[in-house]
Scaffold this motif. Structure first.
Motif, PDB file in Angstrom:
ATOM      1  N   HIS A 190     -12.358   1.388   0.845  1.00 23.29           N
ATOM      2  CA  HIS A 190     -12.337   0.340   1.859  1.00 23.29           C
ATOM      3  C   HIS A 190     -11.193  -0.621   1.580  1.00 23.29           C
ATOM      4  O   HIS A 190     -10.970  -1.034   0.441  1.00 23.29           O
ATOM      5  CB  HIS A 190     -13.682  -0.402   1.825  1.00 23.29           C
ATOM      6  CG  HIS A 190     -13.736  -1.605   2.702  1.00 23.29           C
ATOM      7  ND1 HIS A 190     -13.558  -1.554   4.069  1.00 23.29           N
ATOM      8  CD2 HIS A 190     -13.954  -2.921   2.404  1.00 23.29           C
ATOM      9  CE1 HIS A 190     -13.674  -2.767   4.575  1.00 23.29           C
ATOM     10  NE2 HIS A 190     -13.908  -3.608   3.590  1.00 23.29           N
ATOM     11  N   VAL A 191     -10.434  -0.962   2.607  1.00 20.08           N
ATOM     12  CA  VAL A 191      -9.449  -2.030   2.506  1.00 20.08           C
ATOM     13  C   VAL A 191     -10.206  -3.331   2.775  1.00 20.08           C
ATOM     14  O   VAL A 191     -10.734  -3.517   3.878  1.00 20.08           O
ATOM     15  CB  VAL A 191      -8.312  -1.856   3.532  1.00 20.08           C
ATOM     16  CG1 VAL A 191      -7.302  -2.992   3.408  1.00 20.08           C
ATOM     17  CG2 VAL A 191      -7.616  -0.502   3.334  1.00 20.08           C
ATOM     18  N   PRO A 303      -6.233   5.932  -1.888  1.00 17.63           N
ATOM     19  CA  PRO A 303      -5.319   5.388  -2.896  1.00 17.63           C
ATOM     20  C   PRO A 303      -4.755   6.423  -3.861  1.00 17.63           C
ATOM     21  O   PRO A 303      -3.667   6.232  -4.397  1.00 17.63           O
ATOM     22  CB  PRO A 303      -6.175   4.352  -3.624  1.00 17.63           C
ATOM     23  CG  PRO A 303      -7.581   4.757  -3.370  1.00 17.63           C
ATOM     24  CD  PRO A 303      -7.593   5.374  -2.015  1.00 17.63           C
ATOM     25  N   LYS A 304      -5.477   7.531  -4.080  1.00 16.18           N
ATOM     26  CA  LYS A 304      -4.999   8.546  -5.023  1.00 16.18           C
ATOM     27  C   LYS A 304      -5.115   9.938  -4.387  1.00 16.18           C
ATOM     28  O   LYS A 304      -6.002  10.718  -4.726  1.00 16.18           O
ATOM     29  CB  LYS A 304      -5.802   8.479  -6.331  1.00 16.18           C
ATOM     30  CG  LYS A 304      -5.623   7.166  -7.080  1.00 16.18           C
ATOM     31  CD  LYS A 304      -6.424   7.156  -8.373  1.00 16.18           C
ATOM     32  CE  LYS A 304      -6.233   5.826  -9.112  1.00 16.18           C
ATOM     33  NZ  LYS A 304      -7.025   5.773 -10.367  1.00 16.18           N
ATOM     34  N   PRO A 305      -4.212  10.252  -3.472  1.00 15.36           N
ATOM     35  CA  PRO A 305      -4.271  11.561  -2.810  1.00 15.36           C
ATOM     36  C   PRO A 305      -4.141  12.709  -3.805  1.00 15.36           C
ATOM     37  O   PRO A 305      -3.351  12.642  -4.753  1.00 15.36           O
ATOM     38  CB  PRO A 305      -3.074  11.533  -1.860  1.00 15.36           C
ATOM     39  CG  PRO A 305      -2.738  10.094  -1.701  1.00 15.36           C
ATOM     40  CD  PRO A 305      -3.090   9.444  -2.996  1.00 15.36           C
ATOM     41  N   MET A 325      -3.630   5.506   5.502  1.00 19.13           N
ATOM     42  CA  MET A 325      -3.046   4.325   4.854  1.00 19.13           C
ATOM     43  C   MET A 325      -3.409   3.070   5.619  1.00 19.13           C
ATOM     44  O   MET A 325      -3.778   3.116   6.804  1.00 19.13           O
ATOM     45  CB  MET A 325      -1.526   4.483   4.770  1.00 19.13           C
ATOM     46  CG  MET A 325      -0.838   4.587   6.116  1.00 19.13           C
ATOM     47  SD  MET A 325       0.939   4.987   6.025  1.00 19.13           S
ATOM     48  CE  MET A 325       0.922   6.678   5.442  1.00 19.13           C
ATOM     49  N   ALA A 326      -3.294   1.935   4.959  1.00 15.42           N
ATOM     50  CA  ALA A 326      -3.491   0.653   5.629  1.00 15.42           C
ATOM     51  C   ALA A 326      -2.390   0.471   6.663  1.00 15.42           C
ATOM     52  O   ALA A 326      -1.243   0.860   6.424  1.00 15.42           O
ATOM     53  CB  ALA A 326      -3.461  -0.475   4.607  1.00 15.42           C
ATOM     54  N   PRO A 327      -2.683  -0.118   7.825  1.00 11.40           N
ATOM     55  CA  PRO A 327      -1.716  -0.149   8.924  1.00 11.40           C
ATOM     56  C   PRO A 327      -0.718  -1.306   8.875  1.00 11.40           C
ATOM     57  O   PRO A 327      -0.050  -1.569   9.870  1.00 11.40           O
ATOM     58  CB  PRO A 327      -2.625  -0.300  10.152  1.00 11.40           C
ATOM     59  CG  PRO A 327      -3.770  -1.119   9.659  1.00 11.40           C
ATOM     60  CD  PRO A 327      -4.009  -0.664   8.230  1.00 11.40           C
ATOM     61  N   SER A 379       1.919   0.445   1.512  1.00 10.76           N
ATOM     62  CA  SER A 379       1.207  -0.134   2.651  1.00 10.76           C
ATOM     63  C   SER A 379       0.020  -0.975   2.199  1.00 10.76           C
ATOM     64  O   SER A 379      -0.281  -2.017   2.795  1.00 10.76           O
ATOM     65  CB  SER A 379       0.751   0.973   3.606  1.00 10.76           C
ATOM     66  OG  SER A 379       1.855   1.564   4.253  1.00 10.76           O
ATOM     67  N   TYR A 380      -0.649  -0.538   1.142  1.00 13.23           N
ATOM     68  CA  TYR A 380      -1.762  -1.338   0.631  1.00 13.23           C
ATOM     69  C   TYR A 380      -1.241  -2.644   0.020  1.00 13.23           C
ATOM     70  O   TYR A 380      -1.804  -3.722   0.244  1.00 13.23           O
ATOM     71  CB  TYR A 380      -2.561  -0.573  -0.412  1.00 13.23           C
ATOM     72  CG  TYR A 380      -3.761  -1.354  -0.903  1.00 13.23           C
ATOM     73  CD1 TYR A 380      -4.938  -1.404  -0.165  1.00 13.23           C
ATOM     74  CD2 TYR A 380      -3.710  -2.072  -2.092  1.00 13.23           C
ATOM     75  CE1 TYR A 380      -6.027  -2.140  -0.584  1.00 13.23           C
ATOM     76  CE2 TYR A 380      -4.789  -2.821  -2.527  1.00 13.23           C
ATOM     77  CZ  TYR A 380      -5.952  -2.846  -1.772  1.00 13.23           C
ATOM     78  OH  TYR A 380      -7.026  -3.591  -2.191  1.00 13.23           O
ATOM     79  N   LYS A 381      -0.154  -2.544  -0.739  1.00 12.32           N
ATOM     80  CA  LYS A 381       0.431  -3.757  -1.317  1.00 12.32           C
ATOM     81  C   LYS A 381       0.892  -4.716  -0.217  1.00 12.32           C
ATOM     82  O   LYS A 381       0.786  -5.939  -0.357  1.00 12.32           O
ATOM     83  CB  LYS A 381       1.597  -3.391  -2.235  1.00 12.32           C
ATOM     84  CG  LYS A 381       1.150  -2.715  -3.525  1.00 12.32           C
ATOM     85  CD  LYS A 381       2.327  -2.233  -4.347  1.00 12.32           C
ATOM     86  CE  LYS A 381       1.846  -1.570  -5.640  1.00 12.32           C
ATOM     87  NZ  LYS A 381       2.970  -0.971  -6.399  1.00 12.32           N
ATOM     88  N   GLN A 382       1.378  -4.159   0.895  1.00 13.67           N
ATOM     89  CA  GLN A 382       1.780  -5.009   2.002  1.00 13.67           C
ATOM     90  C   GLN A 382       0.573  -5.661   2.660  1.00 13.67           C
ATOM     91  O   GLN A 382       0.640  -6.799   3.123  1.00 13.67           O
ATOM     92  CB  GLN A 382       2.567  -4.204   3.036  1.00 13.67           C
ATOM     93  CG  GLN A 382       3.178  -5.065   4.124  1.00 13.67           C
ATOM     94  CD  GLN A 382       4.176  -6.070   3.568  1.00 13.67           C
ATOM     95  OE1 GLN A 382       5.107  -5.700   2.850  1.00 13.67           O
ATOM     96  NE2 GLN A 382       3.996  -7.348   3.898  1.00 13.67           N
TER      97      GLN A 382
END
Length: 409
Positions: A190-191, A303-305, A325-327, A379-382
């Motif tokens: 979950h994001v 997060p870890k494909p 990915m997070a958008p 994308s998650y870091k963003q």
């Protein structure tokens, strides 16, 4: 072995099963059609829901435009008709920079560089890519059987389909992914954002007010005191001379918490967030009609494909099925188009006997997996940075814009 696969199957007898009729699956289908390779597209939704009940939103379409050369020429020529507002007048600067504002004061903080800031309507792009494609609707995928030279796909309605290869283009919660990876390796997470994503049409004067700020297509605000992002863009324009026909997409998100269960509560929280923002975010949120449905969205990413078992090249993944990915960097569509382009090249090289199917799809999988890992991470870091005002100003998107991760790094 021109015109035949590496195992002796003629091109016209080679069949690709495409699971999912989103942008990714349809892009693959158009490429196969261009090269004369038979295929069938299966979509889980029935035709009425798919065509008429789609949630509308816009998608960033920047470097992905370099990966549509496998489409028929008439689709390439008409792709810009799918823009959210094909008639919008933009300056050269507006077409290459995305403004990010202080969400409290309205001050311009960052100008994000981009190959183009053009965005396309999800509905319009799907409609374009559906041209001359026979989609099998109402086909909820269940499982696959690998018979060596053939794959059988099973669907919830009791039907089956047989092909030489399968590509899963069935979105974030891909069922094809579950067929090629064990559950413990599919670690979707979950994001942790409370997110409100809706569309709205306003009165003529309200719409003109919203569009009078900074950029004709999109507005982004990051709050300096709250972990909060606000995003308004044009999802569609039904009639170019009628501001009241503009469909706005509004996405407000806050780090932490959880999306309320009821639509009434979602409205209350959404409007409370809006009142903490500058214009036009503040007024736009207040003007949202009370009967508007706000979907209870919950964002997930991978997060870890993990490398999936492609069964000798016979089964693989693309788009959100391969790299959810997070958008928050607007990369989903662009990566999906690159996936489709590379898959067409892989299958074509196998069908024409230039490579074995296993060799061609192994190379495709390796590239997609590595690229996906990079973009999922960035994308998650963003996503984190967009909910932290100081962090945002030195984030990947602020420094390198919407460029591909490899180029940015």
């Amino acid at each position: 072995m021109n015109g035949s696969t590496t195992n002796g199957t003629k091109k016209e007898n080679f069949h690709v099963l495409i699971i999912g009729a989103g942008t990714t699956g349809l892009s693959v289908a158009q490429g196969l059609k261009t090269h004369g390779i038979p295929f069938t597209v299966f979509e889980r939704q029935d035709v009425g829901k798919y065509v008429n009940w789609q949630r509308e939103w816009s998608m960033g379409f920047h470097w992905g435009s370099n990966y549509i050369d496998h489409w028929p020429q008439k689709l390439q020529d008409n792709v810009w008709t799918t823009q959210n507002d094909p008639n919008a007048k933009m300056t050269e600067e507006q077409d290459h920079f995305i403004p990010i504002k202080n969400g409290k004061t309205g001050e311009l903080v960052v100008k994000v560089p981009s190959e183009t800031v053009r965005r396309v309507s999800r509905t319009k792009l799907r409609l374009l890519l559906s041209t001359d494609i026979d989609v099998q609707y109402g086909k909820k995928f269940l499982k696959l059987d690998d018979h060596g030279d053939k794959i059988t796909a099973y669907f919830e309605d009791g039907t089956t389909a047989e092909g030489n290869v399968v590509i899963g283009c069935d979105s974030v919660h891909s069922k094809v992914r579950e067929a090629v990876l064990s559950p413990e390796k599919i670690n979707l997470e979950h994001v942790p954002v409370t997110i409100f994503n809706l569309t709205q049409q306003f009165t003529r004067e309200q719409a003109k007010f919203i569009r009078s700020f900074e950029h004709p297509w999109l507005l982004i605000g990051v709050h300096p005191d709250q972990p909060m992002l606000a995003f308004i863009n044009i999802a569609n324009v039904k009639e170019s001379d009628k501001p009241e026909s503009v469909v706005f997409q509004m996405l407000y998100s806050k780090w932490g918490g959880s999306t309320p269960d009821t639509n009434e509560e979602r409205h209350r929280v959404f409007k409370e967030l809006g009142q903490q923002l500058c214009e036009p975010f503040k007024s736009a949120s207040a003007w949202v009609k009370e009967d508007t449905w706000i979907h209870p969205d919950h964002l997930t990413h991978w997060p870890k494909p993990e490398k999936w078992d492609n069964h000798g090249g016979r089964i693989t993944l693309a788009g959100d099925a391969a790299h959810p990915m997070a958008p928050y960097r607007g990369q989903g569509l662009n990566n999906a188009l690159e996936d489709a382009s590379y898959y067409i090249k892989a299958i074509t090289s196998a069908v024409e006997g230039k490579k074995s199917l296993s060799e061609a799809v192994d190379a495709y999988d390796a590239e997609v997996l590595e690229r996906g890992r990079r973009e999922i991470d960035v994308s998650y870091k963003q996503a984190v940075a967009f909910h932290n005002f100081e962090m945002m100003q030195n984030s990947t998107i602020a420094r390198h814009g919407t460029a591909k991760v490899a180029a940015a790094n």
